[in-house]
Design a protein around this motif. Structure first.
Motif, PDB file in Angstrom:
ATOM      1  N   LEU A 350       2.625  -4.585  -1.906  1.00 13.90           N
ATOM      2  CA  LEU A 350       1.340  -3.900  -1.727  1.00 13.90           C
ATOM      3  C   LEU A 350       1.284  -2.661  -2.611  1.00 13.90           C
ATOM      4  O   LEU A 350       2.238  -1.891  -2.697  1.00 13.90           O
ATOM      5  CB  LEU A 350       1.133  -3.498  -0.268  1.00 13.90           C
ATOM      6  N   TYR A 357      -5.163  -0.310   3.852  1.00 18.42           N
ATOM      7  CA  TYR A 357      -5.716  -1.663   3.938  1.00 18.42           C
ATOM      8  C   TYR A 357      -6.415  -1.904   5.280  1.00 18.42           C
ATOM      9  O   TYR A 357      -7.122  -2.895   5.436  1.00 18.42           O
ATOM     10  CB  TYR A 357      -4.617  -2.708   3.728  1.00 18.42           C
ATOM     11  N   LYS A 363     -10.074  -2.986  -0.893  1.00 21.42           N
ATOM     12  CA  LYS A 363      -9.433  -4.011  -1.704  1.00 21.42           C
ATOM     13  C   LYS A 363      -8.568  -3.329  -2.749  1.00 21.42           C
ATOM     14  O   LYS A 363      -8.975  -2.329  -3.346  1.00 21.42           O
ATOM     15  CB  LYS A 363     -10.472  -4.898  -2.404  1.00 21.42           C
ATOM     16  N   ALA A 364      -7.378  -3.857  -2.971  1.00 23.24           N
ATOM     17  CA  ALA A 364      -6.504  -3.305  -3.999  1.00 23.24           C
ATOM     18  C   ALA A 364      -7.092  -3.587  -5.374  1.00 23.24           C
ATOM     19  O   ALA A 364      -7.964  -4.450  -5.546  1.00 23.24           O
ATOM     20  CB  ALA A 364      -5.106  -3.896  -3.869  1.00 23.24           C
ATOM     21  N   GLY A 374     -12.101  -7.602   1.831  1.00 21.90           N
ATOM     22  CA  GLY A 374     -11.372  -6.440   2.334  1.00 21.90           C
ATOM     23  C   GLY A 374     -11.522  -6.246   3.827  1.00 21.90           C
ATOM     24  O   GLY A 374     -11.499  -5.117   4.319  1.00 21.90           O
TER      25      GLY A 374
END
Length: 404
Positions: A350, A357, A363-364, A374
């Protein structure tokens, strides 16, 4: 300042009372001064009257007269001409009638009484110390003004939450629920502000749940709709009919799932927990996921969990879905370690801390918009909180581990 404002009305009221107090104490102080002047005048006339009588009888200032003057706080000044000729003396009052002259004056903070007629010419030093009534009045006046000012500023301070509350009410119409009007005070206005703050938080939760509900529907319905569209193009066989029924069952399950999530997030009502086998929960989550069996590795030992079956299955389904979606081999492994449930998948670590999160629609940077909205871990977090459980994350030797 707005003339119809409660702050304006309070300020004007306090100013009016403030002026009234000043005028009242001014009148009281002046009255005290006049009473003191009348008393000193009467006292002077009594002394003069007694001196005249004594001088008529004896013709000189006797020892008894000196004793009398001493008892009345007067003392005969011997070097009187030096004082009388001083131009810096302040005349308080003067009375002259025929050959009789009487005056009271002040010099170097000392009070004198001067008497002159055809029989005598005498200057008396007045050492009488009046009561400190004027000092008491001044002290009382300052104390009341201080207390009054303190009361005013305390009242305005207690009403300040009303201003913040007014601004917050304006923002509610624009669906801006991020207001800051809560306080730790216990008065009625503060309690009103706190209740409004709680209501705004509930409205914000309803707004978030609505957004989650809509976006989750858009995301989750894609798979069964795509499968249904594909099945409509196939020949009508018993197998295809059965698959079509599964699609509709999946659609119905999704609708129920969305309703449960929306109710959980928006109302935060208590859930009903009972004991269930982990295998039953995993099977139900797999059905909800509609994923191939080869994507899920079941390496867990049978344990019993006290949870809300429907909601917890949704959380497990989301963790399984994330494990498959973001793994390098499209597989997720489910294990048990003591009383914990572990979801493992091979892939990148991550990018951000796990707590980030948990935010809705987070959202990454490496996640595309068509992969996720997300909401997966956001929903998982709310469900686990309701079941009094926690989610932890660790990354070991290229493997992501999500632990309940």
């Amino acid at each position: 300042m707005n003339k119809s404002s409660i702050f304006f009305s309070i300020t004007i009221t306090f100013i009016a009372l403030f002026v009234f107090i000043i005028i009242s104490f001014g009148i009281l102080y002046k009255g005290s001064q006049k009473r003191e002047e009348r008393f000193n005048k009467k006292r002077a006339f009594d002394i003069v009257h007694n001196i005249k009588n004594e001088m008529r009888r004896e013709g000189i200032i006797t020892k008894d007269l000196k004793e009398y003057l001493k008892l009345r706080d007067f003392k005969i000044v011997k070097n009187k001409y030096k004082i009388l000729e001083n131009n810096n003396k302040y005349i308080k009052w003067k009375k002259k009638r025929r050959n009789n002259q009487l005056s009271s004056f002040e010099l170097n903070s000392k009070n004198y009484l001067y008497m002159k007629n055809y029989r005598t010419d005498i200057l008396l030093l007045d050492s009488y110390k009046p009561d400190n009534f004027k000092t008491i009045i001044i002290f009382l006046f300052i104390s009341i003004l201080f207390a009054f000012s303190l009361l005013y500023f305390n009242t305005i301070r207690k009403l300040k939450p009303l201003k913040r509350l007014k601004e917050s009410v304006k923002n509610i119409g624009d669906e801006d629920f991020d207001i800051r009007c809560s306080t730790t005070k216990k008065d009625e206005i503060s309690q009103l502000a706190n209740e409004f703050y709680k209501s705004a938080k509930k409205l914000k939760a309803l707004k978030e749940s609505r957004n989650v509900f809509i976006r989750n529907i858009m995301h989750e319905l894609k798979t069964p709709i795509a499968k249904g569209q594909f099945l409509t193009q196939l020949p009508s066989t018993d197998e295809n009919q059965e698959s079509m029924q599964k699609v509709f069952y999946r659609l119905e399950s999704l609708i129920n799932e969305f309703a449960s999530i929306e109710e959980l997030i928006s109302t935060k009502e208590k859930i009903e927990k009972k004991e269930y086998l982990l295998s039953d929960i995993i099977d139900n989550a797999s059905d909800l996921l509609m994923s191939n069996e080869e994507n899920i590795n079941k390496e867990f030992q049978e344990i019993t969990l006290k949870v809300d079956f429907k909601l917890f299955s949704i959380a497990v389904k989301n963790l399984m879905d994330n494990g498959i979606k973001y793994s390098s081999n499209k597989q997720v492994t489910i294990k048990t370690e003591n009383s914990s449930i572990v979801f493992e998948n091979k892939g990148k670590q991550l990018t951000y801390p796990l707590d980030e999160y948990f935010e809705a629609f987070f959202k990454a940077d490496n996640i595309s918009s068509n992969q996720s909205f997300g909401l997966g871990l956001y929903i998982v977090k709310h469900i686990l909180d309701a079941n009094e459980l926690t989610l932890k994350y660790e990354y070991i030797n290229g493997v992501n581990r999500f632990i309940i």
